[in-house]
Design a protein around this motif. Sequence first.
Motif, short mmCIF file in Angstrom:
data_model
loop_
_atom_site.label_atom_id
_atom_site.label_comp_id
_atom_site.label_asym_id
_atom_site.label_seq_id
_atom_site.Cartn_x
_atom_site.Cartn_y
_atom_site.Cartn_z
N TRP A 50 56.62 53.41 24.81
CA TRP A 50 57.55 53.25 25.92
C TRP A 50 56.76 53.30 27.22
O TRP A 50 56.28 54.34 27.63
CB TRP A 50 58.59 54.36 25.88
CG TRP A 50 59.63 54.29 26.96
CD1 TRP A 50 59.99 53.19 27.70
CD2 TRP A 50 60.44 55.37 27.43
NE1 TRP A 50 60.97 53.52 28.60
CE2 TRP A 50 61.27 54.85 28.46
CE3 TRP A 50 60.55 56.72 27.09
CZ2 TRP A 50 62.20 55.64 29.14
CZ3 TRP A 50 61.47 57.49 27.76
CH2 TRP A 50 62.29 56.97 28.78
N THR A 51 56.59 52.15 27.86
CA THR A 51 55.77 52.04 29.06
C THR A 51 56.58 51.42 30.20
O THR A 51 57.71 50.98 30.01
CB THR A 51 54.52 51.18 28.82
OG1 THR A 51 54.93 49.81 28.65
CG2 THR A 51 53.75 51.65 27.59
N GLU A 52 55.97 51.37 31.36
CA GLU A 52 56.59 50.75 32.53
C GLU A 52 56.30 49.25 32.60
O GLU A 52 56.77 48.58 33.52
CB GLU A 52 56.10 51.43 33.80
CG GLU A 52 56.64 52.83 33.99
CD GLU A 52 58.16 52.85 34.08
OE1 GLU A 52 58.71 52.23 34.99
OE2 GLU A 52 58.78 53.51 33.23
N GLY A 53 55.54 48.73 31.66
CA GLY A 53 55.20 47.31 31.66
C GLY A 53 53.83 47.11 31.06
O GLY A 53 53.14 48.07 30.69
N GLU A 62 51.13 43.23 34.17
CA GLU A 62 52.28 43.31 35.07
C GLU A 62 52.11 44.43 36.11
O GLU A 62 52.35 44.23 37.30
CB GLU A 62 53.56 43.57 34.26
CG GLU A 62 54.01 42.38 33.43
CD GLU A 62 55.09 42.74 32.44
OE1 GLU A 62 55.78 41.81 31.97
OE2 GLU A 62 55.26 43.94 32.12
N LEU A 63 51.70 45.59 35.65
CA LEU A 63 51.56 46.73 36.55
C LEU A 63 50.42 46.52 37.54
O LEU A 63 50.52 46.89 38.71
CB LEU A 63 51.36 48.00 35.74
CG LEU A 63 52.54 48.39 34.84
CD1 LEU A 63 52.17 49.54 33.92
CD2 LEU A 63 53.77 48.75 35.67
N SER A 64 49.34 45.90 37.08
CA SER A 64 48.23 45.58 37.97
C SER A 64 48.68 44.61 39.06
O SER A 64 48.31 44.77 40.24
CB SER A 64 47.08 44.97 37.17
OG SER A 64 46.06 44.50 38.02
N GLN A 65 49.47 43.62 38.69
CA GLN A 65 49.93 42.64 39.67
C GLN A 65 50.82 43.29 40.73
O GLN A 65 50.69 43.01 41.93
CB GLN A 65 50.70 41.53 38.94
CG GLN A 65 50.91 40.26 39.76
CD GLN A 65 52.20 40.26 40.54
OE1 GLN A 65 53.12 41.00 40.23
NE2 GLN A 65 52.26 39.43 41.58
N VAL A 66 51.71 44.19 40.32
CA VAL A 66 52.58 44.89 41.27
C VAL A 66 51.73 45.73 42.22
O VAL A 66 51.93 45.72 43.45
CB VAL A 66 53.61 45.77 40.53
CG1 VAL A 66 54.35 46.67 41.53
CG2 VAL A 66 54.60 44.91 39.77
N VAL A 115 51.51 55.24 37.30
CA VAL A 115 51.10 54.38 36.19
C VAL A 115 50.00 55.03 35.35
O VAL A 115 49.99 54.95 34.12
CB VAL A 115 50.65 53.01 36.73
CG1 VAL A 115 49.90 52.22 35.66
CG2 VAL A 115 51.85 52.21 37.22
N PHE A 116 49.07 55.72 36.02
CA PHE A 116 47.95 56.32 35.31
C PHE A 116 48.18 57.78 34.92
O PHE A 116 47.26 58.43 34.42
CB PHE A 116 46.67 56.19 36.15
CG PHE A 116 46.12 54.79 36.17
CD1 PHE A 116 45.45 54.28 35.06
CD2 PHE A 116 46.29 53.98 37.27
CE1 PHE A 116 44.96 52.98 35.07
CE2 PHE A 116 45.79 52.68 37.30
CZ PHE A 116 45.13 52.18 36.19
N LEU A 121 51.68 54.10 30.79
CA LEU A 121 50.82 52.94 30.54
C LEU A 121 50.13 53.11 29.20
O LEU A 121 49.50 54.15 28.93
CB LEU A 121 49.76 52.82 31.64
CG LEU A 121 48.75 51.68 31.52
CD1 LEU A 121 49.43 50.33 31.62
CD2 LEU A 121 47.67 51.82 32.60
N SER A 122 50.24 52.10 28.34
CA SER A 122 49.58 52.13 27.04
C SER A 122 49.47 50.71 26.51
O SER A 122 50.37 49.90 26.70
CB SER A 122 50.37 52.98 26.04
OG SER A 122 49.82 52.86 24.73
N PRO A 123 48.37 50.38 25.81
CA PRO A 123 48.26 49.07 25.19
C PRO A 123 49.06 48.95 23.89
O PRO A 123 49.19 47.86 23.35
CB PRO A 123 46.75 48.94 24.92
CG PRO A 123 46.29 50.35 24.75
CD PRO A 123 47.12 51.17 25.68
#
Length: 275
Positions: free
Chosen positions: A139-142, A146-150, A206-207, A132-134
């Motif tokens: 290279w992130t998972e989304g 998006e990740l919060s919604q999942v 994610v974290f 996870l990165s802004p």
Amino acid sequence: MAKDRIESKYVTVAPGVELHILEKGEGKPLVFIPGLTFSGEIFKNQLEYFSSEYRVIAIDPRGQGYSAKTVDGNDYLTHGRDVAGLIDALGLKDIILIGWSTGNLDTWSYVQQFGKDKLRGVVTIDMSPLPLSPDPKWWTEGTIEELSQVATQVLTSSEGCREFFSEYATGVMIQHKMEPDELEYLLDISGRTPYWICRQLFCDAVFSNYLEIAKDVGATMPSLMFIAEHWQDIAKPFVETQLPGYDTYVMGGHLMFYEYPEKWNHVLEDFLNKL
């Protein structure tokens, strides 16, 4: 242990916690660790192929497959400790750890906590050590949204998990058009993980941040990262700049070792032959 067949067994890795493993062959160990909700069964082609020269072990991580389901420990620090418990219980050394997807986090977590003395090398399959990165170049998972919604809207029921992995399997994991029976097979493996464990592991993944330990692994021992084709434009430059010690190989989708086992096995074999 029978040398000519895959053996299914349980190994105690912590008080009251057994991991299910599949094992075949003799020699220096290759230890395969699957990604989120999956089991060692997904590596059957690798168990068969590499067992002629290696002791091949495929793990069901805690909470997944046929391993113990616990209310605590559904995080990657604990998974790393479970890997250490397995290594100790089986008396392994000169190991190649091979993680797929979040199995990479198990791998880096083990190294962070227990070091590299028992390892010969590390192979990681298609996941960033900092998911996870802004930063849009990372290279992130989304995206964060998006990740919060999942995490908060999808992985909150068995049905939600099944829907998520159905879409992920057809859109990200597998490149060919699957027949319903094949998709059902993959979803049945995934479905052995209860949704609440899946959600805990997803959020922890994610974290997670194993960037520094991943860099150290690449700088100090043989390391290989497989990258799926669909995000190679971001992932390959990321690995080459952030993890410069890793060899990289781009092929297939997220589940490339399952979909293209002959090609994937030969790439891994070439890597192993250099050690």
